[in-house]
Design an enzyme around this catalytic site. Structure first.
Site, mmCIF file in Angstrom:
data_model
loop_
_atom_site.group_PDB
_atom_site.id
_atom_site.type_symbol
_atom_site.label_atom_id
_atom_site.label_comp_id
_atom_site.label_asym_id
_atom_site.label_seq_id
_atom_site.Cartn_x
_atom_site.Cartn_y
_atom_site.Cartn_z
ATOM 1 N N HIS A 181 35.590 14.435 -22.022
ATOM 2 C CA HIS A 181 34.505 14.768 -20.931
ATOM 3 C C HIS A 181 34.952 15.865 -20.183
ATOM 4 C CE1 HIS A 181 32.168 14.913 -17.096
ATOM 5 N NE2 HIS A 181 31.220 14.715 -18.091
ATOM 6 N N HIS B 68 27.830 5.235 -23.643
ATOM 7 C CA HIS B 68 28.070 6.429 -23.064
ATOM 8 C C HIS B 68 29.709 6.578 -23.024
ATOM 9 C CE1 HIS B 68 28.771 8.902 -19.104
ATOM 10 N NE2 HIS B 68 28.146 9.603 -19.663
ATOM 11 N N ARG B 69 30.247 7.536 -23.659
ATOM 12 C CA ARG B 69 32.052 7.761 -23.910
ATOM 13 C C ARG B 69 32.256 6.492 -24.250
ATOM 14 N NH1 ARG B 69 32.982 10.246 -17.867
ATOM 15 N NH2 ARG B 69 30.988 11.367 -17.524
ATOM 16 N N GLU C 177 27.679 15.888 -27.574
ATOM 17 C CA GLU C 177 27.416 16.928 -26.708
ATOM 18 C C GLU C 177 28.150 18.135 -26.641
ATOM 19 O OE1 GLU C 177 27.363 15.451 -22.486
ATOM 20 O OE2 GLU C 177 27.331 17.649 -21.933
HETATM 21 O O1 G3P Z 1 25.343 13.045 -21.849
HETATM 22 C C1 G3P Z 1 24.737 12.103 -21.033
HETATM 23 C C2 G3P Z 1 25.684 12.285 -20.066
HETATM 24 O O2 G3P Z 1 26.766 11.922 -20.402
HETATM 25 C C3 G3P Z 1 25.671 13.612 -19.200
HETATM 26 O O3 G3P Z 1 26.636 13.434 -18.313
HETATM 27 O O4 G3P Z 1 28.963 14.382 -17.408
HETATM 28 O O5 G3P Z 1 28.700 12.074 -18.488
HETATM 29 O O6 G3P Z 1 28.351 14.041 -19.988
HETATM 30 P P1 G3P Z 1 28.183 13.540 -18.507
HETATM 31 CA CA CA Z 2 27.805 13.197 -22.254
#
Ligand code: G3P
Ligand code: CA
Length: 303
Positions: A85, A43-44, A152
């Site tokens: 983000h 994640h990121r 995303e």
């Molecule tokens: O993309 C899954 C999750 O990352 C969604 O939340 O706000 O971290 O992009 P966010």
């Molecule tokens: Ca995301």
């Protein structure tokens, strides 16, 4: 006497919960989830250990075999897709303002790492101060077309032709031509319009519908069927879901990748509920949990 029923039910639930917590993962696994190729979504990047959405963070995430680099996209004033983000650069750089109002040249001058050193001194690294905001193109150039990407479209309504630009880059870097069995590239969005547009432009790219619940999550058969028309899976926020939710999604034929799980026990629970992947800031931890789970699943399958 009338009150005895609910009291007994409550006691039974508490006893069952305590009992479940005491059983190690190894003994709870059954073979019903076998053959699932669980996705590890960094994640990121490995954003628990390096500044999110920087090459350093992605490199750490990519060290975990088979993991997906998760990338949130924003678009600069001059139309470049960059990994970030937030809609503004304020939180993760030393600059201020909306990405849409800043050119790529300007964004490249910003320091995208020092904030992390200040916020997480235990993981601080001098080298992070030098980090830039990467463009999507630079990410593809760095990691190539053997890497896995989970991209995303953020705020797609605000960015004209974001989807077309993304697909064009995927094409240039030959990232979707070998996507058949392996799903090297997955595209996610909270915007069903954005996903439907991508599905129309290229129906071969696997898509995941992001969902954000406040409170307890629920999803109807009708909603699942509607999502299934364009997506292969859903990604809800983990704290809102439970086993019944996961089972319902799986039964509909959709994958389910909850976000964002950084705790070992929560990862174990998610696997036991039947998720097919997990977004995490700590991909190495999830890999370890997954290895144990898979070993136990193999044993359970042979019994
Ligand atoms: O993309 C899954 C999750 O990352 C969604 O939340 O706000 O971290 O992009 P966010
Ligand atoms: Ca995301």
């Amino acid at each position: 006497m009338k009150r005895l029923g609910p009291v007994l039910l409550f006691i039974t639930i508490v006893v069952l919960m305590i009992y479940k917590l005491q059983i190690p993962l190894s003994q709870q696994v059954n073979s019903s989830n076998s053959n699932t190729n669980h996705l590890i979504v960094a994640h990121r990047g490995a954003s628990g250990y390096a500044p999110e959405h920087t090459i350093a963070s992605y490199e750490l995430g990519e060290k975990v075999n088979g993991s997906y680099i998760e990338i949130d996209l924003q678009m600069t004033k001059d139309g470049h897709l960059v990994a970030m983000h937030d809609e503004t650069v304020d939180r993760t750089t030393n600059g201020t303002g909306f990405v849409k109002d800043i050119t790529l040249d300007e964004i490249k001058k910003l320091d995208a790492g020092s904030w992390f050193n200040d916020m997480y001194p235990e993981y601080a690294n001098e080298a992070f101060k030098e980090l830039e905001v990467p463009t999507l193109e630079e990410i593809f150039q760095t990691f190539g077309n053997d890497a896995n990407y989970y991209i995303e479209t953020k705020s797609p309504i605000k960015y004209r032709n974001m989807e077309e630009k993304l697909l064009e880059l995927l094409d240039i870097y030959q990232l979707t031509s070998h996507n058949d069995d392996t799903n090297h590239v997955i595209i996610q969005s909270f915007s069903s319009e954005s996903l439907e547009k991508i599905h129309e432009l290229n129906p071969n790219i696997p898509l995941v519908q992001l969902l954000a619940y406040t409170g307890k999550a629920s999803i109807s058969d009708k909603q699942l069927a509607a999502i299934k028309k364009y997506a292969i899976g859903i990604a809800p926020n983990f704290p809102s879901i439970n086993q019944a939710y996961v089972e319902k999604a799986r039964k509909s034929g959709l994958d389910i990748h909850p976000y964002t799980i950084n705790d070992k026990e929560e990862m174990e629970n998610a696997l036991l509920w039947g998720v097919t992947g997990v977004f995490t800031n700590d991909p190495e931890l999830f890999q370890n949990v997954l290895n144990t789970y898979n070993r136990m699943e193999n044993v359970a399958g042979k019994e």
